[in-house]
Design a protein around this motif. Structure first.
Motif, PDB file in Angstrom:
ATOM      1  N   MET A   1       0.845  -1.205   0.000  1.00  0.00           N
ATOM      2  CA  MET A   1       0.000   0.000   0.000  1.00  0.00           C
ATOM      3  C   MET A   1       0.879   1.253   0.000  1.00  0.00           C
ATOM      4  N   PRO A   2       0.599   2.243  -0.844  1.00  0.00           N
ATOM      5  CA  PRO A   2       1.407   3.460  -0.882  1.00  0.00           C
ATOM      6  C   PRO A   2       1.361   4.209   0.443  1.00  0.00           C
ATOM      7  N   ASN A   3       2.354   5.039   0.630  1.00  0.00           N
ATOM      8  CA  ASN A   3       2.465   5.827   1.847  1.00  0.00           C
ATOM      9  C   ASN A   3       1.390   6.914   1.873  1.00  0.00           C
ATOM     10  N   ILE A   4       0.618   6.983   2.950  1.00  0.00           N
ATOM     11  CA  ILE A   4      -0.441   7.992   3.050  1.00  0.00           C
ATOM     12  C   ILE A   4       0.155   9.393   3.068  1.00  0.00           C
ATOM     13  N   VAL A   5       1.211   9.574   3.861  1.00  0.00           N
ATOM     14  CA  VAL A   5       1.868  10.883   3.929  1.00  0.00           C
ATOM     15  C   VAL A   5       3.132  10.805   3.078  1.00  0.00           C
ATOM     16  N   GLU A   6       2.949  10.681   1.777  1.00  0.00           N
ATOM     17  CA  GLU A   6       4.089  10.513   0.889  1.00  0.00           C
ATOM     18  C   GLU A   6       4.752  11.851   0.574  1.00  0.00           C
ATOM     19  N   ARG A   7       5.961  11.765   0.071  1.00  0.00           N
ATOM     20  CA  ARG A   7       6.792  12.943  -0.147  1.00  0.00           C
ATOM     21  C   ARG A   7       6.146  13.954  -1.102  1.00  0.00           C
ATOM     22  N   ARG A   8       5.638  13.476  -2.225  1.00  0.00           N
ATOM     23  CA  ARG A   8       5.081  14.413  -3.204  1.00  0.00           C
ATOM     24  C   ARG A   8       3.827  15.092  -2.675  1.00  0.00           C
ATOM     25  N   LEU A  10       3.327  15.853   0.541  1.00  0.00           N
ATOM     26  CA  LEU A  10       3.821  16.875   1.463  1.00  0.00           C
ATOM     27  C   LEU A  10       4.363  18.084   0.707  1.00  0.00           C
ATOM     28  N   ILE A  11       5.083  17.818  -0.385  1.00  0.00           N
ATOM     29  CA  ILE A  11       5.619  18.915  -1.195  1.00  0.00           C
ATOM     30  C   ILE A  11       4.478  19.754  -1.763  1.00  0.00           C
ATOM     31  N   LEU A  17       0.675  26.017   0.528  1.00  0.00           N
ATOM     32  CA  LEU A  17       0.819  26.903   1.681  1.00  0.00           C
ATOM     33  C   LEU A  17       1.611  28.154   1.309  1.00  0.00           C
ATOM     34  N   ALA A  18       2.691  27.971   0.554  1.00  0.00           N
ATOM     35  CA  ALA A  18       3.499  29.112   0.110  1.00  0.00           C
ATOM     36  C   ALA A  18       2.679  30.037  -0.786  1.00  0.00           C
ATOM     37  N   LEU A  19       1.874  29.453  -1.666  1.00  0.00           N
ATOM     38  CA  LEU A  19       0.998  30.251  -2.531  1.00  0.00           C
ATOM     39  C   LEU A  19      -0.006  31.033  -1.693  1.00  0.00           C
ATOM     40  N   GLU A  20      -0.552  30.383  -0.690  1.00  0.00           N
ATOM     41  CA  GLU A  20      -1.535  31.027   0.183  1.00  0.00           C
ATOM     42  C   GLU A  20      -0.934  32.254   0.868  1.00  0.00           C
ATOM     43  N   VAL A  21       0.251  32.087   1.434  1.00  0.00           N
ATOM     44  CA  VAL A  21       0.922  33.201   2.112  1.00  0.00           C
ATOM     45  C   VAL A  21       1.250  34.311   1.115  1.00  0.00           C
ATOM     46  N   ALA A  22       1.678  33.924  -0.084  1.00  0.00           N
ATOM     47  CA  ALA A  22       2.004  34.917  -1.113  1.00  0.00           C
ATOM     48  C   ALA A  22       0.773  35.736  -1.497  1.00  0.00           C
ATOM     49  N   GLU A 122      -4.678  27.101  10.621  1.00  0.00           N
ATOM     50  CA  GLU A 122      -5.705  27.307   9.603  1.00  0.00           C
ATOM     51  C   GLU A 122      -5.094  27.286   8.203  1.00  0.00           C
ATOM     52  N   PHE A 123      -3.955  27.968   8.041  1.00  0.00           N
ATOM     53  CA  PHE A 123      -3.290  27.986   6.734  1.00  0.00           C
ATOM     54  C   PHE A 123      -2.991  26.560   6.259  1.00  0.00           C
ATOM     55  N   ILE A 124      -2.404  25.775   7.154  1.00  0.00           N
ATOM     56  CA  ILE A 124      -2.017  24.409   6.788  1.00  0.00           C
ATOM     57  C   ILE A 124      -3.249  23.552   6.512  1.00  0.00           C
ATOM     58  N   ALA A 125      -4.279  23.722   7.317  1.00  0.00           N
ATOM     59  CA  ALA A 125      -5.510  22.942   7.118  1.00  0.00           C
ATOM     60  C   ALA A 125      -6.126  23.234   5.754  1.00  0.00           C
ATOM     61  N   TYR A 126      -6.186  24.504   5.388  1.00  0.00           N
ATOM     62  CA  TYR A 126      -6.742  24.863   4.082  1.00  0.00           C
ATOM     63  C   TYR A 126      -5.867  24.324   2.949  1.00  0.00           C
ATOM     64  N   SER A 127      -4.556  24.349   3.154  1.00  0.00           N
ATOM     65  CA  SER A 127      -3.640  23.826   2.138  1.00  0.00           C
ATOM     66  C   SER A 127      -3.828  22.326   1.954  1.00  0.00           C
ATOM     67  N   ILE A 128      -4.016  21.614   3.055  1.00  0.00           N
ATOM     68  CA  ILE A 128      -4.264  20.172   2.975  1.00  0.00           C
ATOM     69  C   ILE A 128      -5.559  19.896   2.218  1.00  0.00           C
ATOM     70  N   ALA A 129      -6.589  20.666   2.523  1.00  0.00           N
ATOM     71  CA  ALA A 129      -7.896  20.439   1.897  1.00  0.00           C
ATOM     72  C   ALA A 129      -7.832  20.603   0.381  1.00  0.00           C
ATOM     73  N   VAL A 130      -7.276  21.712  -0.074  1.00  0.00           N
ATOM     74  CA  VAL A 130      -7.252  21.959  -1.520  1.00  0.00           C
ATOM     75  C   VAL A 130      -6.266  21.026  -2.221  1.00  0.00           C
ATOM     76  N   THR A 131      -5.186  20.664  -1.544  1.00  0.00           N
ATOM     77  CA  THR A 131      -4.235  19.711  -2.121  1.00  0.00           C
ATOM     78  C   THR A 131      -4.885  18.349  -2.308  1.00  0.00           C
ATOM     79  N   GLN A 132      -5.608  17.901  -1.296  1.00  0.00           N
ATOM     80  CA  GLN A 132      -6.231  16.590  -1.394  1.00  0.00           C
ATOM     81  C   GLN A 132      -7.314  16.556  -2.464  1.00  0.00           C
TER      82      GLN A 132
END
Length: 216
Positions: A1-8, A10-11, A17-22, A122-132
């Motif tokens: 089974m692939p890694n749930i928290v895989e490198r790509r 996380l990247i 997140l960087a885009l959000e702050v920008a 909040e920033f990280i949570a929103y980033s996770i949501a849109v990334t997923q």
């Protein structure tokens, strides 16, 4: 089974997140008319007043409900990006409005936001949501929808916990000011290591490696 928290994955979260702050910074730096500033500040005050004057628990729930509504929409593939960009842009313009109405440099207003412990959750949570939401589209094309659905459940749980904790920290800040924010950072840092260990524990690859090392 692939890694749930895989490198790509996380990247991708870090990139979003960087885009959000920008976006926050660029929107805060843009000039704003007095009329627009007044309207945005009025809306922000009304939102703040909606969670003040009630018990601590109701403040937490009020903030959490507002934030989780945004995050839920950001999980929706494609639509999530529209909500994400609109939300980040609006937040940045509110920063510009606060700077204009208070005659305080926008850099200090933005810094006060970035110095808040609850804001980064909040920033990280929103980033996770849109990334997923984006990864769901990718997985459909790559026929990995079953695995990505499992990761979506993990992401939803993570976002729920993060936004609930963020609402708790924000309420502490609203109640106690600077001392509350300092306490918030202390609580956030205290929770960081357990969160990291949990992320490691749900990684199948790491678990398999640990088992092989134990057998050796």
């Amino acid at each position: 089974m692939p890694n749930i928290v895989e490198r790509r994955w996380l990247i991708a979260v870090v990139a979003v997140l960087a885009l959000e702050v920008a976006i926050y910074v660029s929107m805060a730096a843009m000039p704003i008319s007095s009329a627009d500033a007044e309207e945005l500040v009025k809306g922000a005050r009304q939102l703040l007043e909606g969670v003040q004057g009630v018990s601590f628990v109701y403040q937490v729930l009020g903030i959490f409900t507002n934030n989780i509504r945004i995050a839920a929409l950001e999980f929706v593939p494609a639509l999530g990006w529209v909500i994400f960009l609109a939300s980040a842009t609006t937040t940045g313009r509110v920063l510009a409005a606060l700077a204009s109405s208070s005659q305080i440099p926008w850099q200090l207003i933005a810094l006060s936001l970035f110095a808040s412990s609850h804001a980064w959750l909040e920033f990280i949570a929103y980033s996770i949501a849109v990334t997923q939401g984006t990864f769901l589209i990718y997985s459909w094309r790559k026929k990995r929808l079953l695995f990505e659905s499992l990761r979506t459940l993990f992401a939803i749980l993570a976002v729920l916990i993060m936004l609930l904790f963020a609402a708790f920290l924000e309420t502490i800040t609203l109640s106690f000011g600077l001392s509350g924010d300092i306490l918030g950072w202390a609580l956030l840092l205290a929770a960081a290591y357990p969160a990291y260990r949990i992320a490691e524990a749900i990684s199948p690859r790491r678990t398999d490696e640990a088992q092989r090392e134990g057998q050796a």
